[in-house]
Scaffold this motif. Structure first.
Motif, short mmCIF file in Angstrom:
data_model
loop_
_atom_site.label_atom_id
_atom_site.label_comp_id
_atom_site.label_asym_id
_atom_site.label_seq_id
_atom_site.Cartn_x
_atom_site.Cartn_y
_atom_site.Cartn_z
N SER A 77 32.78 41.37 53.55
CA SER A 77 32.04 40.17 53.92
C SER A 77 31.36 40.37 55.27
O SER A 77 31.89 41.00 56.18
N THR A 78 30.17 39.80 55.38
CA THR A 78 29.48 39.80 56.67
C THR A 78 29.57 38.43 57.32
O THR A 78 28.76 38.09 58.18
N ALA A 79 30.58 37.66 56.93
CA ALA A 79 30.73 36.30 57.44
C ALA A 79 31.53 36.29 58.73
O ALA A 79 31.31 37.12 59.61
N TYR A 80 32.49 35.37 58.87
CA TYR A 80 33.11 35.06 60.16
C TYR A 80 33.68 36.28 60.88
O TYR A 80 33.41 36.51 62.06
N HIS A 81 34.50 37.06 60.20
CA HIS A 81 35.16 38.18 60.88
C HIS A 81 34.13 39.18 61.41
O HIS A 81 34.27 39.71 62.52
N ALA A 82 33.09 39.44 60.62
CA ALA A 82 32.06 40.38 61.05
C ALA A 82 31.21 39.81 62.19
O ALA A 82 30.80 40.54 63.09
N LYS A 83 30.97 38.50 62.16
CA LYS A 83 30.09 37.89 63.15
C LYS A 83 30.81 37.52 64.44
O LYS A 83 30.19 37.48 65.52
N VAL A 84 32.12 37.25 64.36
CA VAL A 84 32.85 36.74 65.53
C VAL A 84 33.95 37.69 65.98
O VAL A 84 33.97 38.14 67.13
N PRO B 236 32.70 41.57 67.03
CA PRO B 236 32.07 41.65 68.35
C PRO B 236 33.03 41.33 69.50
O PRO B 236 32.94 41.94 70.57
N GLU C 182 27.25 48.81 61.07
CA GLU C 182 27.26 47.59 60.26
C GLU C 182 28.52 47.58 59.38
O GLU C 182 29.03 48.63 58.99
N ASP D 49 31.46 30.50 53.99
CA ASP D 49 30.08 30.77 54.41
C ASP D 49 29.18 30.80 53.17
O ASP D 49 29.27 31.71 52.34
N GLU E 51 27.13 34.03 52.68
CA GLU E 51 27.90 35.18 52.23
C GLU E 51 28.26 35.07 50.76
O GLU E 51 28.22 36.06 50.03
#
Length: 205
Positions: A64-71, A74, A88, A117, A120
């Protein structure tokens, strides 16, 4: 190649970390360099401990490129500054999904973890639709958690095959298998797939 770290979410189920460590070893054998694992939650080491004072390439093992990847990713990388080159997230590798669909009897229900999301969920559904087009195997997406259809909403017993779209063994994969309820389950954790390990090695290279 610079030393690499596979950054997984982590799980309270110990089988997950075992699978991630085995995947790191398998990818190391493919790339001929050191590949280790780190985790955002539940398991050790955390990313800072895995990086130490080295310069590393970090590949998030996230479909998933949702919460874990976005928050979360980083936030884990930020304190490490220039020591980390962040790639990525793994996402939804088409070749792996195509191979799973071809091994299953159509129609197929591809079951991912699920997310709140909307974008996603749409990305997962689009990946399944694109794979169905490439392979000629009729397939739809379903989700193990969160909003969106479950297996029972899109397939009656005996009418489809279930393809799990989950990286590691654990309670969520167990729940997906249990929800199949008379449907054939094709494939286990994605980290067991040589094609996926090839994809990870290629990304790192």
């Amino acid at each position: 190649m610079t030393r690499a770290v596979l950054l997984a979410h982590g799980s309270p189920d110990p089988r997950s970390a075992v699978a991630v460590r085995a995947a790191a070893d398998a990818v190391a054998a493919r790339t001929g360099t050191e590949v280790t694992s780190a985790y955002l939650d539940h398991d050790e080491p955390r990313l800072a401990d895995a990086v130490r004072d080295d310069e590393v390439v970090v590949l998030p093992l996230l479909l998933s490129t949702a919460y874990h990847a976005k928050v979360d990713v980083p936030a884990a990388v930020a304190p490490l500054g220039g020591r980390v080159r962040l790639l990525e997230p793994l996402g939804h590798p088409g070749a792996v999904l195509d191979a799973r669909l071809r091994r299953a009897e159509a129609p197929v229900v591809v079951v991912s973890a699920g997310t709140r999301d909307d974008a996603e969920r749409a990305e997962i559904a689009d990946a399944v639709a694109a794979s169905a087009w490439r392979t000629g195997v009729r397939a739809v997406a379903a989700y193990a958690t969160g909003p969106g259809p479950r297996v029972a909403d899109v397939a009656a017993p005996g009418e489809a095959s279930v393809v799990p779209w989950l990286l590691a063994p654990g309670r969520l994969l167990d729940a997906v298998v249990a929800s199949a309820d008379g449907l054939e389950v094709v494939g286990g954790p994605l980290l067991d797939e040589p094609l996926l390990l090839d994809e990870v090695a290629e990304r790192l290279a």
